[in-house]
Design a protein around this motif. Sequence first.
Motif, PDB file in Angstrom:
ATOM      1  N   ARG A  29      73.104  33.741  44.407  1.00 23.50           N
ATOM      2  CA  ARG A  29      74.062  34.514  45.194  1.00 23.50           C
ATOM      3  C   ARG A  29      74.284  33.841  46.538  1.00 23.50           C
ATOM      4  O   ARG A  29      73.340  33.569  47.278  1.00 23.50           O
TER       5      ARG A  29
ATOM      6  N   ARG B 223      85.798  34.296  42.971  1.00 20.61           N
ATOM      7  CA  ARG B 223      85.154  34.212  41.650  1.00 20.61           C
ATOM      8  C   ARG B 223      84.264  32.977  41.566  1.00 20.61           C
ATOM      9  O   ARG B 223      83.168  33.027  40.987  1.00 20.61           O
TER      10      ARG B 223
ATOM     11  N   ARG C  50      82.675  31.519  44.022  1.00 24.07           N
ATOM     12  CA  ARG C  50      81.475  31.773  44.808  1.00 24.07           C
ATOM     13  C   ARG C  50      80.549  32.749  44.085  1.00 24.07           C
ATOM     14  O   ARG C  50      79.321  32.617  44.145  1.00 24.07           O
ATOM     15  N   GLU C  51      81.116  33.732  43.391  1.00 21.60           N
ATOM     16  CA  GLU C  51      80.287  34.655  42.610  1.00 21.60           C
ATOM     17  C   GLU C  51      79.537  33.918  41.510  1.00 21.60           C
ATOM     18  O   GLU C  51      78.426  34.306  41.140  1.00 21.60           O
TER      19      GLU C  51
END
Length: 414
Positions: free
Chosen positions: A143, A228, A230-231
Amino acid sequence: MSEPADDILTRPLGVAPPPEPGLKGRIARLRRIAAQPRAQAGAIAGALVLSIALLFLLGDPQGGEPRVVVAVTLRETAPAAAPRETVAEAPAAAEGAPAAEAPSAQRSAEEVETASGVTVVRPTGTTAPSEAVVIRVPSAPLRLAAAPDARLTERGRHGAIPKMGEGRIRPLDIYARPEEDGTGPRIAIVVSGVGIGQAATARAIALPPAVTLAFAPYGADVERAAARAREAGHEVMLQAPMEPFDYPDSDPGPQTLLSGLRPPENIDRLGWLMSRFPGFTGIVNFMGGKLMSDPGALEPVMREIGARGLGFIDDGTTPRSQAVALAARTKTPAARAEIVLDAVPRPDSIDRELARLEAMARAKGFVLASASALPLTVDRINRWAKDLDARGVRLVPASAVLRKQPLGRLSKAE
């Protein structure tokens, strides 16, 4: 003429004559019975009364009599083996089976692995179950810090843009993907041109999470696409269009940074580009042969990038680029890609550059490469990286080199 008597010897063994259904069948049987000797009439009459009573009481044409009709086919069978013995002896029994079934089973296994994300590294040329294999189960995506971070954001003329925070905290550090612990050769790859087309963007996001993705500023849904990525664990950068030598015949697009513009005009254009989405660690050039070879035009741009706590990646496509040379003067972390993986966009050429990249990393310890988000390039990188860690090489984000070089110049160790 009376019907012949129902003789058991005239019927197949164990098979009763099929009864006619319902009340009509029962009346037919009564007519046959009436032809028999009168001595049986009393008993037959009692049976008839009982049948009719059951018919009205139960509402069943068959008088409540249970019936099952089963078709049976007799064939020669062998004794069944115990389930445990069957499983144990299956490989031996399959020795005589056609060899064409093995590739089908292998394909099914590979499809399951791909869908689940599990990687199985098998010894080359064998699928024997006794051979040692390496099974890698993917962990949950790492994360990244939430973006935008209010400490690192200010309102510009075109929207929210990044800034250096109090205590000189930088977007480069906060938004970066942390480098995982490990030893051995390291490789950083920046894939540019992401965010144009949903299918191409999805393929790029499916790359290994340590690959850094540079988003073009023109995508209609670029902010959501970058989020998205980075997620999924990818560090992201912003691709800035810069003037090439044959501009405007080759036009990088709106808000291109031009060598003929005054510094405030280029800074304003850079502000528009930086407002397109949050969470990026730095800037990557798109084209830019003319601008990047002009120190007078490039220096104010580099200074603005460094002052906002961002880094700069030179994608290696401009031979006369002055970006890294200006980095120390402007205190901007910068690095230049040593290999452009798809300079020749053919599978064999990309594979050769990937092999050279790996060999260079083993010799130097760290190499930075760039590539485009072409489907062919993404496919070749995925194939090459599938068992990279088993070969003792680590993929790291591009920020790994930028964050360790606050003056923007690569050290000999890198």
